[in-house]
Enzyme design. Sequence first.
Site, PDB file in Angstrom:
ATOM      1  N   GLU A 186      -5.003  -3.505  10.117  1.00  0.00           N
ATOM      2  CA  GLU A 186      -4.491  -3.852   8.661  1.00  0.00           C
ATOM      3  C   GLU A 186      -3.271  -4.663   9.039  1.00  0.00           C
ATOM      4  O   GLU A 186      -1.983  -4.190   9.208  1.00  0.00           O
ATOM      5  CB  GLU A 186      -4.148  -2.546   7.856  1.00  0.00           C
ATOM      6  CG  GLU A 186      -5.626  -1.804   7.565  1.00  0.00           C
ATOM      7  CD  GLU A 186      -5.218  -1.193   6.239  1.00  0.00           C
ATOM      8  OE1 GLU A 186      -6.001  -1.063   5.190  1.00  0.00           O
ATOM      9  OE2 GLU A 186      -4.082  -0.391   5.935  1.00  0.00           O
TER      10      GLU A 186
ATOM     11  N   ASN B 122      -8.495   3.413  -0.080  1.00  0.00           N
ATOM     12  CA  ASN B 122      -7.410   4.103   0.007  1.00  0.00           C
ATOM     13  C   ASN B 122      -6.565   4.037  -1.153  1.00  0.00           C
ATOM     14  O   ASN B 122      -5.966   2.848  -1.507  1.00  0.00           O
ATOM     15  CB  ASN B 122      -6.405   3.572   1.292  1.00  0.00           C
ATOM     16  CG  ASN B 122      -5.084   4.217   1.408  1.00  0.00           C
ATOM     17  OD1 ASN B 122      -4.871   5.271   0.711  1.00  0.00           O
ATOM     18  ND2 ASN B 122      -4.497   3.389   2.269  1.00  0.00           N
TER      19      ASN B 122
ATOM     20  N   GLY C  83      -1.843  -5.598   0.068  1.00  0.00           N
ATOM     21  CA  GLY C  83      -1.113  -5.839  -1.108  1.00  0.00           C
ATOM     22  C   GLY C  83      -0.599  -7.278  -1.500  1.00  0.00           C
ATOM     23  O   GLY C  83       0.086  -7.490  -2.538  1.00  0.00           O
TER      24      GLY C  83
ATOM     25  N   LYS D 117      -3.808   5.349  -2.009  1.00  0.00           N
ATOM     26  CA  LYS D 117      -2.500   5.237  -1.848  1.00  0.00           C
ATOM     27  C   LYS D 117      -1.834   6.292  -2.875  1.00  0.00           C
ATOM     28  O   LYS D 117      -2.340   7.322  -3.070  1.00  0.00           O
ATOM     29  CB  LYS D 117      -2.060   4.001  -1.994  1.00  0.00           C
ATOM     30  CG  LYS D 117      -2.574   3.189  -0.988  1.00  0.00           C
ATOM     31  CD  LYS D 117      -1.752   1.844  -0.648  1.00  0.00           C
ATOM     32  CE  LYS D 117      -2.595   0.791   0.307  1.00  0.00           C
ATOM     33  NZ  LYS D 117      -1.959  -0.493   0.566  1.00  0.00           N
TER      34      LYS D 117
HETATM   35  P1  13P Z   1      -4.838  -3.520  -0.338  1.00  0.00           P
HETATM   36  O1  13P Z   1      -6.259  -3.808  -0.246  1.00  0.00           O
HETATM   37  O2  13P Z   1      -4.332  -3.483  -1.621  1.00  0.00           O
HETATM   38  O3  13P Z   1      -4.300  -4.909   0.137  1.00  0.00           O
HETATM   39  O4  13P Z   1      -4.368  -2.350   0.834  1.00  0.00           O
HETATM   40  C1  13P Z   1      -4.922  -2.424   2.000  1.00  0.00           C
HETATM   41  C2  13P Z   1      -4.763  -1.289   2.566  1.00  0.00           C
HETATM   42  O5  13P Z   1      -3.362  -0.925   2.950  1.00  0.00           O
HETATM   43  C3  13P Z   1      -5.551   0.005   2.922  1.00  0.00           C
HETATM   44  O6  13P Z   1      -5.048   1.112   3.388  1.00  0.00           O
END
Ligand code: 13P
Length: 248
Positions: A163, A9, A169, A11
């Site tokens: 998640e 992802n 993050g 983002k």
């Molecule tokens: P991270 O891998 O950056 O922690 O993010 C996870 C996430 O939200 C994937 O959708």
Amino acid sequence: MRRKLAAGNWKMNGVTANLSELSNMKDAADTKQTDVLICTPAPLISRASVTAEGSNIAIGGQDCHANASGAHTGDISAEMLVDAGADYVITGHSERRVDHGETDAIVAAKSSSAYANDLVAVICLGESLQERESGQTLDVIGTQLAGSTPDAATADNTVIAYEPVWAIGTGKVPTLEQIAEVHDFIRAGLTERFGDDGDGMRILYGGSVKPSNATEIFAVSNVDGALVGGASLKADDFNAIISALDVS
Ligand code: 13P
């Protein structure tokens, strides 16, 4: 047997120049056992799907509107994602639940719109730190799962992603026991409601997955892959995660 899924992802990260990272994932994605998905920002989907052509990498969106069309300035329909080259869409990511006030009912409606357009919905669930610390995790996950997953969900059109909000993050990862507890709970809920289809739906873990922790997470019961944020932006990291999944 459930096929493994390594999903990235991106983002709100990535412009045309970053498609070189996607190109550099094509060889690593050429596996027999594992499906690979990258969910790019919407403006990149059509170029990303051209970049991924001839590889095992599917492209997805990160959100869609519940309606087919209409006066919704700035929103994107499931049909538009398909038209741009997407095969999947993430629904109900915690960042959308928090930033855009998305409720379980909205997430279910978006997922139904995905199904109507032959997109696979990656439906996200996760508890906050406060919910975890007050012992509400399974209640929260159970409520989100029931409310966000449409009755029309099948093993083919739905992936569930667990998640924990506090692990996204942050570099913090639940213990393997905590991951197993939630994934087993989700599996039980899916099989109770959807029977064989519930047994066949993939359940991904997401939240600070990295090459260094991927192998142990992928060995946990009912973990069928990962939804990866930061570590999906660089081919070197994501390729290592694909490899870890492919041998697990
Ligand atoms: P991270 O891998 O950056 O922690 O993010 C996870 C996430 O939200 C994937 O959708």
